[in-house]
Scaffold this active site. Structure first.
Site, PDB file in Angstrom:
ATOM      1  N   GLU A 104      -1.160  -2.384 -10.123  1.00 31.03           N
ATOM      2  CA  GLU A 104      -1.300  -3.755  -9.250  1.00 31.03           C
ATOM      3  C   GLU A 104       0.033  -4.597  -9.372  1.00 31.03           C
ATOM      4  O   GLU A 104       0.596  -5.053  -8.586  1.00 31.03           O
ATOM      5  CB  GLU A 104      -2.567  -4.511  -9.299  1.00 31.03           C
ATOM      6  CG  GLU A 104      -3.820  -3.506  -8.661  1.00 31.03           C
ATOM      7  CD  GLU A 104      -3.594  -2.944  -7.380  1.00 31.03           C
ATOM      8  OE1 GLU A 104      -2.642  -3.384  -6.579  1.00 31.03           O
ATOM      9  OE2 GLU A 104      -4.244  -2.023  -6.787  1.00 31.03           O
ATOM     10  N   GLU A 109       0.706  -1.219   0.029  1.00 26.12           N
ATOM     11  CA  GLU A 109       0.206   0.078  -0.015  1.00 26.12           C
ATOM     12  C   GLU A 109       0.913   1.245  -0.055  1.00 26.12           C
ATOM     13  O   GLU A 109       0.698   2.340  -0.658  1.00 26.12           O
ATOM     14  CB  GLU A 109      -1.150  -0.166   1.111  1.00 26.12           C
ATOM     15  CG  GLU A 109      -1.717  -1.204   1.304  1.00 26.12           C
ATOM     16  CD  GLU A 109      -2.528  -1.604   0.276  1.00 26.12           C
ATOM     17  OE1 GLU A 109      -3.177  -0.782  -0.862  1.00 26.12           O
ATOM     18  OE2 GLU A 109      -2.866  -2.934  -0.295  1.00 26.12           O
TER      19      GLU A 109
HETATM   20  N1  TRP Z   1      -6.198  -1.360  -4.541  1.00 30.45           N
HETATM   21  C1  TRP Z   1      -5.981  -2.056  -3.446  1.00 30.45           C
HETATM   22  C2  TRP Z   1      -4.848  -2.852  -3.214  1.00 30.45           C
HETATM   23  O1  TRP Z   1      -4.396  -3.748  -4.156  1.00 30.45           O
HETATM   24  C3  TRP Z   1      -7.259  -3.230  -3.673  1.00 30.45           C
HETATM   25  C4  TRP Z   1      -8.223  -2.990  -2.969  1.00 30.45           C
HETATM   26  C5  TRP Z   1      -8.728  -2.614  -1.838  1.00 30.45           C
HETATM   27  C6  TRP Z   1      -9.835  -3.297  -3.421  1.00 30.45           C
HETATM   28  N2  TRP Z   1     -10.337  -2.640  -1.615  1.00 30.45           N
HETATM   29  C7  TRP Z   1     -10.754  -3.049  -2.630  1.00 30.45           C
HETATM   30  C8  TRP Z   1     -10.163  -3.823  -4.802  1.00 30.45           C
HETATM   31  C9  TRP Z   1     -12.368  -2.945  -2.846  1.00 30.45           C
HETATM   32  C10 TRP Z   1     -11.547  -3.747  -5.130  1.00 30.45           C
HETATM   33  C11 TRP Z   1     -12.594  -3.438  -4.085  1.00 30.45           C
HETATM   34  O2  TRP Z   1      -3.857  -2.654  -2.571  1.00 30.45           O
HETATM   35 ZN    ZN Z   2      -2.484  -2.843  -4.783  1.00 34.61          ZN
END
Ligand code: TRP
Ligand code: ZN
Length: 874
Positions: A335, A313
């Site tokens: 990602e 993150e």
């Molecule tokens: N961007 C987040 C990560 O990979 C992923 C994520 C967090 C997410 N909460 C979500 C994706 C809810 C879809 C729905 O670090």
């Molecule tokens: Zn991510």
């Protein structure tokens, strides 16, 4: 209130629409600034948004503004301070359309939403009475009407008003810029984020939370306050999260030249969360399972996962936030690259070969089944109904493999130069996968035209190795067809290889061959000795290798391969093949003798003593495949053959190695005070891998003793898990003791739920049904659903796939129940049967019926609808 009833309401659409990459067009309007005022209330929260809007270049002046919005109660619309005429407003289920707008204007919208009723955990919701948000991918539209797409970047200011006593802590992105009292015991906190961002990175938190503080100074001397917010009782479980964060911040400076860019970095832990964590700018929100740890409650593996998610993150601050995605088809841009970055971080923090093994095991168990089934899709998909369904192993983990291949092809320096160029060029903008590849190309001077196919095409190349009678060696590549993609062009595939002498085990030759044609020769240095070949060293490409090697040659590699990854993979594949052979799935000659030889080779790897010994690596050699790993390698899945074959081989190996396993078990034990660092975690991993095998060999006493005497959760969980997987009398007692000890700690109880789900008892399903009503379970908490139903479906092969179909009926029933409340969770869980077509015919028919029942149910979310129809499609 003025516009609500009067606005024209458009008719409902029925079939969910497909979104296509080919249809991308830039946003017709831009929103430069966003000022939000929240009046928080669980039943009805009022959101007032003031947007500075301007029409995009070349957009016709009569083009309407279409904003996204879901489950919102529209109360007012004002343009440049004036009430907007109701006959210029059209509201439907998913949007708000405004007609007759000027070139630039200030748009004010007042809406209400109901956080308390939000069980989908998307948008603004409550977790244990605390307000929190989840906006990726399309949650912001559940908070206010907006151009909820990642290529609209705006500067945000946020004011949050709430009851002072119930919600003393009020957080949003960026830096704090003010606080004031409000009437009726309420107060207001103001936040400002100077960095333009897309709406999916917005976050807000309101609650009664403890704050644990620390500080970091960036390479250029910027002072950053670190604040971790958790429920009061968890105040002393944040230490490792802070430590991991600081190491990640330093590492990103040193390895990628990326510094943090705000005065404050916050992490908030919430119990109800659909994913691991979320990279909201300056205000990461985490599933509490990936924040909270203490030696008594978290295992070494938990610590390891916390370290990697905190880093993941944090790294998004550049790969995702400073440079974001143009549209959701580009998801692997942020990602895949960020997973690669967090994997490299973990490799630098711990044993690099062990990290590689774990990353590849994850790819094999999570991503390969996607490639091999009806859900196969490219890392950059070209269509979707619900983007939530594309947060997949292919996007994340295969995406990371593509970044890794680029690094290996370009070399460390050029890769870093490409990364710098990418960040410089696209800072503050929304970019594409093409931008990333182009930056790599420009920085390195290499032509990546053919490499781009990895992003655009689904499925996995198979590499066959053939020896011609004249001694020549050929490598051929072929990618089997996937749904909608029959013909696959040759890809650019880096294959690292080595050759060892069959008798001496000495290294004869090694190299990297870049496959670009369908068939290519490989020439070895001339040598007297017959060479034994080791391909795909370090797993240099995400492919399947078809290469028949004799057991003798594989044992030679087990003993001599200098590539630690391949030494592990040849061992893992022997575990696999011996288990499948013992179960009757495949044939191996003289099986008993071969198992004995394998056990002997494993014993040699165990004996340690040499200076390079890496106990964490030895633990991986002992671990071998799980039952669900094995299922992947069957053309036709019969759970009984798999489970019984695996158990028999583990018992045989444990019997043959009883002495060395006991020795290693005791050699690895330590009295030192617990630390989660690799120097202790490695020996513990080996000790507990020995334990698991010994219990598989029938010695449950050693585990009973360890469960009683354990002084940390790693040892306690390893012992309890080993007993939970056995079907001896010790099972019930171990589980009961554990529950009584830990019943008040919800994260620890999740481990217990998972072990109950793994029950080898014939009536396991009854037990699981009973657990649905147990105080430990909560169907609104995704961690609990995944611990019980997820683990049951993925790992308890015999019960989930019971021949009478009871497991599948339970599955269908639960999917539909969960879908009513949380479609994202239900849609993810449905992948438990993603490879239903590989089941033996009787089970296949029953699984299909379950899927058809789901697909036919009404109401059904578009999330589950999309998944069920893709799974059933021919
Ligand atoms: N961007 C987040 C990560 O990979 C992923 C994520 C967090 C997410 N909460 C979500 C994706 C809810 C879809 C729905 O670090
Ligand atoms: Zn991510």
């Amino acid at each position: 209130m003025d516009n609500r009833d009067a606005a024209i309401t458009a008719p409902k659409k029925d079939a969910p629409e497909t979104v296509r990459l080919a249809d991308y067009t830039p946003p017709p309007f831009l929103i430069d600034t966003v000022d939000l005022y929240f009046s928080l209330d669980p039943k009805q929260t009022i959101v007032t948004s003031r947007l500075a809007v301007r029409r995009g270049d070349g957009v016709p002046s009569d083009a309407p503004l279409v904003l996204n919005g879901v489950d919102l109660d529209l109360r007012a619309v004002r343009v440049d301070g004036e009430k907007f005429p109701t006959d210029c407003i059209v509201a439907d289920e998913n949007s708000l359309t405004l007609k007759g707008l000027p070139e630039t204007f200030t748009l004010e919208i007042e809406t209400a939403c109901a956080p308390e009723a939000n069980t989908a955990l998307s948008g603004l919701y409550l977790s244990n009475g605390m307000f929190c948000t989840q906006c990726e991918a399309e949650g912001f539209r559940r908070i206010t009407y907006f151009l909820d797409r990642p290529d609209v970047l705006s500067k945000y200011t946020v004011a949050i008003e709430a009851d002072r006593e119930a919600y003393p802590v009020l957080l949003a992105n960026g830096n704090p810029v003010g606080a004031e009292d409000a009437p009726n015991g309420r107060h207001v906190k103001r936040w400002e984020d100077p960095h333009p961002k897309p709406s999916y990175l917005f976050a807000l938190v309101g609650g009664d939370l403890a704050c644990v503080e620390d500080a970091f100074t960036t390479a250029s001397g910027r002072a950053v306050a670190i604040r971790i917010y958790v429920q009061h009782q968890n105040k002393d479980k944040c230490g490792y999260t802070i430590d991991s964060l600081k190491r990640a911040m330093r590492w990103d400076e040193e390895t990628f030249g990326r510094e943090y860019d705000l005065d404050i970095f916050m992490i908030v832990a919430v119990d109800h969360f659909n994913f691991g964590a979320m990279e909201n700018k300056g205000l990461n929100i985490f599933n509490s399972a990936y924040v909270l740890a203490s030696p008594q409650t978290a295992t070494d593996q938990d610590y390891e996962i916390i370290e990697s998610i905190v880093a993941h993150e944090y790294f998004h601050n550049w790969s995702g936030n400073r440079v974001t995605c143009r549209d959701w088809f580009q998801l692997c841009l942020k990602e895949g690259f960020t997973v690669f970055r967090d994997q490299e971080f973990s490799a630098d923090m711990r044993s690099r070969p062990v990290q590689r093994i774990k990353d590849v095991r994850r790819l094999w168990s999570g991503q390969f089944p996607e490639d091999d089934g009806p859900l196969a899709h490219p890392p950059r998909p070209d269509r979707y109904i619900t983007i939530d369904n594309f947060y997949t192993a292919t996007v994340y983990d295969k995406g990371a493999e593509l970044a890794r291949m680029l690094k290996n092809l370009l070399g460390e320096e050029a890769f870093r130069a490409g990364s710098d160029l990418y960040f410089d060029r696209h800072d503050g903008t929304a970019a594409t996968v093409e931008d990333f590849v182009k930056a790599m190309e420009d920085a390195s001077g290499r032509d990546l035209t053919q490499f781009r196919r990895w992003y655009e095409s689904a499925g996995r190349p198979r590499i066959a190795v053939t020896h011609e009678p004249d001694g020549a060696i050929f490598l051929t590549q072929k990618t089997p067809p996937t749904a909608g993609e029959a013909e696959k062009a040759a890809r650019h595939i880096p294959i690292k290889w080595a050759a060892y002498g069959a008798d001496s085990g000495a290294l004869i030759d090694e190299g990297l061959i870049e496959l670009t044609e369908t068939a290519q020769p490989l020439t070895l240095k001339q040598q007297g000795e017959r060479p034994v070949l080791s391909f795909l060293q370090g797993f240099s490409a995400p492919v399947t290798l078809d290469y028949e090697q004799s057991v003798a040659d594989r044992l030679t590699l087990m003993a001599h391969d200098r590539d630690r990854f391949n030494q592990w993979s040849v061992t893992f594949n022997l575990w696999r093949d011996l288990s499948l052979a013992r179960g009757g799935v495949i044939e191996i000659e003289a099986l008993d003798d071969t198992i004995a030889q394998f056990a002997e080779a494993l014993g040699a790897a165990l004996s340690g003593g040499d200076d390079n010994a890496d106990p964490a690596l030895a633990a991986e050699l002992l671990r071998g495949p799980t039952a669900s790993d094995l299922a992947q390698y069957c053309d036709v899945i019969d759970p009984d053959q798999i489970v019984d074959g695996r158990a028999a081989v583990r018992a045989a190996v444990a019997g043959a190695l009883s002495g060395p396993l006991h020795d290693a078990y005791h050699r690895m034990a330590s009295d030192a005070p617990y630390s989660p660092a690799a120097d202790q975690a490695g020996p513990r991993a080996l000790k507990n891998a020995c334990l698991a095998l010994l219990v598989a060999g029938g010695d449950s006493e050693i585990a009973e003793r360890q469960a009683r005497e354990a002084r940390n959760m790693t040892d306690e969980a390893a012992a309890t898990a080993a007993l939970a997987l056995s079907d001896g009398a010790a099972r019930e007692e171990a589980l009961e003791n554990f529950y009584q000890k830990w019943r008040t700690d919800p994260l620890v109880v999740n481990k217990w739920l998972a072990w109950r789900a793994l029950s080898p008892a014939p009536d396991a399903l009854e037990d699981i049904r009973a657990l649905l009503r147990h105080e430990a379970y909560d169907s609104t908490n995704p961690n609990k659903v995944r611990a019980l139903i997820g683990v049951f479906g993925r790992e308890n092969l015999k019960s989930f796939h019971s021949a009478d179909g009871a497991g599948y009926r339970f599955f269908a029933e639960q999917i539909l129940l969960i879908d009513e409340k949380n479609p994202q969770l239900a849609a993810r869980l449905i992948t438990l049967v993603e490879n239903w077509r590989k089941l033996e015919p009787a089970r296949q028919a029953l699984a299909k019926q379950a899927l058809e029942d789901i697909a036919a149910a009404k109401p059904l979310s578009s999330n589950v609808y999309e998944m069920a129809t893709r799974l059933l499609k021919n």
